[in-house]
Scaffold this motif. Structure first.
Motif, PDB file in Angstrom:
ATOM      1  N   GLY A  63     -13.097  24.941  -8.757  1.00  0.00           N
ATOM      2  CA  GLY A  63     -12.539  26.194  -9.256  1.00  0.00           C
ATOM      3  C   GLY A  63     -12.774  27.285  -8.230  1.00  0.00           C
ATOM      4  N   ASP A  64     -13.463  28.347  -8.636  1.00  0.00           N
ATOM      5  CA  ASP A  64     -13.748  29.431  -7.705  1.00  0.00           C
ATOM      6  C   ASP A  64     -15.191  29.415  -7.208  1.00  0.00           C
ATOM      7  N   MET A  65     -15.923  28.345  -7.496  1.00  0.00           N
ATOM      8  CA  MET A  65     -17.333  28.250  -7.115  1.00  0.00           C
ATOM      9  C   MET A  65     -17.531  27.284  -5.947  1.00  0.00           C
ATOM     10  N   VAL A  66     -18.237  27.738  -4.930  1.00  0.00           N
ATOM     11  CA  VAL A  66     -18.495  26.963  -3.715  1.00  0.00           C
ATOM     12  C   VAL A  66     -19.689  26.033  -3.931  1.00  0.00           C
ATOM     13  N   PHE A  67     -19.563  24.797  -3.459  1.00  0.00           N
ATOM     14  CA  PHE A  67     -20.713  23.891  -3.475  1.00  0.00           C
ATOM     15  C   PHE A  67     -21.120  23.447  -2.070  1.00  0.00           C
ATOM     16  N   ALA A  68     -20.224  23.597  -1.091  1.00  0.00           N
ATOM     17  CA  ALA A  68     -20.543  23.199   0.280  1.00  0.00           C
ATOM     18  C   ALA A  68     -19.691  23.999   1.266  1.00  0.00           C
ATOM     19  N   THR A  90     -23.711  23.762   5.017  1.00  0.00           N
ATOM     20  CA  THR A  90     -24.517  24.538   4.083  1.00  0.00           C
ATOM     21  C   THR A  90     -24.210  24.030   2.682  1.00  0.00           C
ATOM     22  N   LEU A  91     -25.280  23.661   1.964  1.00  0.00           N
ATOM     23  CA  LEU A  91     -25.127  23.042   0.650  1.00  0.00           C
ATOM     24  C   LEU A  91     -25.940  23.776  -0.406  1.00  0.00           C
ATOM     25  N   LYS A  92     -25.350  23.917  -1.586  1.00  0.00           N
ATOM     26  CA  LYS A  92     -26.061  24.472  -2.735  1.00  0.00           C
ATOM     27  C   LYS A  92     -27.222  23.533  -3.044  1.00  0.00           C
TER      28      LYS A  92
END
Length: 117
Positions: free
Chosen positions: A32-37, A48-50
């Protein structure tokens, strides 16, 4: 992990998509609109990773190639310097980043992405 392998692994996640909001060298992987990587293929290739906050600290303390998130919240993100990360398997950390992000999505957003609630 080579960029193309990382890219394919992220995009294979249900509901994941790629964006390039900052230009050609930065690739954001989102639910969706949320970044995970984030992959940055600039002068220094880095991922860069959550990450869970405590695990983020533990990983940094254990591996010199893992740093606090590059230009992002340092409590919840780790940056992996790819020139030195070959010995560290990244797929479990990508999975965790995805799962953490998925857990933050509302039921409505999950349904819109075709993911189970």
């Amino acid at each position: 992990m080579q960029f193309e392998k990382f890219r394919a692994y992220c995009l294979d996640k249900p509901g994941a998509h790629e964006e390039q909001p900052l230009g050609n060298d930065s690739f954001y992987y989102k639910l969706g609109d949320m970044v995970f990587a984030i992959a940055d293929k600039g002068e220094e290739y880095r991922l860069t990773l959550k990450c869970d906050p405590q695990q983020a600290i533990d990983l940094r303390n254990t591996h010199a190639c893992v740093k606090p998130g590059y230009h992002i919240n340092k409590e919840h993100w780790n940056t992996f310097l790819m020139e030195a990360v070959e010995e560290l398997p990244l797929s479990p950390w990508i999975d965790q980043a995805y799962d953490l992000t998925l857990s933050k999505l509302s039921k409505k957003k999950r349904e819109r992405l075709g993911l189970s609630a």
